[in-house]
Design an enzyme around this catalytic site. Structure first.
Site, PDB file in Angstrom:
ATOM      1  N   GLY A   7       0.820  -1.212   0.000  1.00  0.00           N
ATOM      2  CA  GLY A   7       0.000   0.000   0.000  1.00  0.00           C
ATOM      3  C   GLY A   7       0.846   1.251   0.000  1.00  0.00           C
ATOM      4  CB  THR A   9       0.380   3.903  -4.621  1.00  0.00           C
ATOM      5  OG1 THR A   9      -0.891   3.523  -4.074  1.00  0.00           O
ATOM      6  CG2 THR A   9       1.041   2.697  -5.269  1.00  0.00           C
ATOM      7  CG  ASN A  80       0.795   1.393   4.861  1.00  0.00           C
ATOM      8  OD1 ASN A  80       0.449   2.090   5.805  1.00  0.00           O
ATOM      9  ND2 ASN A  80       0.529   1.708   3.596  1.00  0.00           N
ATOM     10  CE1 TYR A 155      -8.820   1.343   8.879  1.00  0.00           C
ATOM     11  CE2 TYR A 155      -9.049   2.355  11.038  1.00  0.00           C
ATOM     12  CZ  TYR A 155      -8.295   2.097   9.913  1.00  0.00           C
ATOM     13  OH  TYR A 155      -7.013   2.578   9.823  1.00  0.00           O
TER      14      TYR A 155
END
Length: 247
Positions: A7, A9, A80, A155
């Site tokens: 992750g 980007t 991540n 989450y």
């Protein structure tokens, strides 16, 4: 130091990749779109972009193979990659919904990304690190408040699970030469997961760059042997001082 960041980007991942690359590390950053990952990596010195869907075991295995081959090994894994509450409730800050209203598919998507993804990537990398004689794993988490707050399913459970996973990984890997640590920002950050227009008056978000100093330190010689620690980025300097004073 050769580092694989999932992750990488945008958000925290890109902030950490940028800090590590600036410090001289060779970084492979991943994203679900290989083309986008390569475009982002092109702006960082010596970085590589690799396609990786952390939910897919075959994608994980292929990406780890590619990263190991192109980097010449992996010294550090930064787990991540994650998705947030907006994927199940775009208005979660202003109109939280009870867990009974969360779509099952949305629940699974967050758990598979934020928890199962950490497991799959670490499972693929760890045997290679053990065979190489050592390595470092850093699992990114979030504030405990997200694990207890109303309206934060799925989450909150995904991050609570990733913390438990990290602690068990650390216990399993104790005295093996592979270290495992938890790192979290210390507050909501500018990552796109929290809508800016939903913030309470006077509230502010942390910049993602807060993750830079601790992740660079965790990749340094000074952090060799540091294991099973819980590091809050906003408190990092204080944590370092306390650590030095206790030695």
């Amino acid at each position: 130091m050769k580092v694989l960041i999932t992750g990488g980007t945008s958000g925290l991942g890109l902030a950490m990749a940028s800090a590590l690359a600036a410090s001289g590390a060779t970084v492979a950053l991943t994203g679900r779109s290989g083309e986008h990952a390569r475009t982002v990596a092109a702006d960082l010195p010596g970085a590589l972009g690799i396609e990786l869907d952390v939910r897919d075991e075959s994608s994980v295995d292929a990406a780890v193979d590619e990263a190991w081959s192109r980097l010449g090994g992996i010294d550090m894994l930064v787990n991540n990659a994650g998705i947030g509450m907006r994927t199940v409730n775009p208005d979660f800050m202003t109109r939280p919904q009870g867990f009974w209203d969360v779509p099952a598919d949305g629940f699974r998507a967050v758990i598979e990304t934020n928890l199962t993804g950490y497991f799959l990537v670490a499972r693929a990398v760890t045997p290679r690190m053990l065979a190489a004689g050592g390595g470092r794993i850093v699992n990114i988490s979030m504030n405990p408040a997200t694990m207890q707050r109303a309206g934060f399913v799925p989450y909150g459970p995904s991050r609570a699970g990733s913390e438990a996973l990290s602690r068990i990984m650390a216990a399993d890997l104790r005295d093996t030469g592979v270290t495992v640590n938890l790192l979290l920002p210390g507050g909501a950050t500018v990552t796109g997961m929290v809508p800016l227009d939903a913030l309470p008056p006077g509230a502010a978000l942390l910049e993602a760059s807060v993750m830079g100093p601790p992740i660079v330190w965790l990749a340094s010689d000074a952090a060799a042997g540091v294991h099973d620690e819980y590091i809050v980025a906003t408190e990092f300097e204080h944590w370092l001082r306390d650590r030095a004073d206790s030695r």
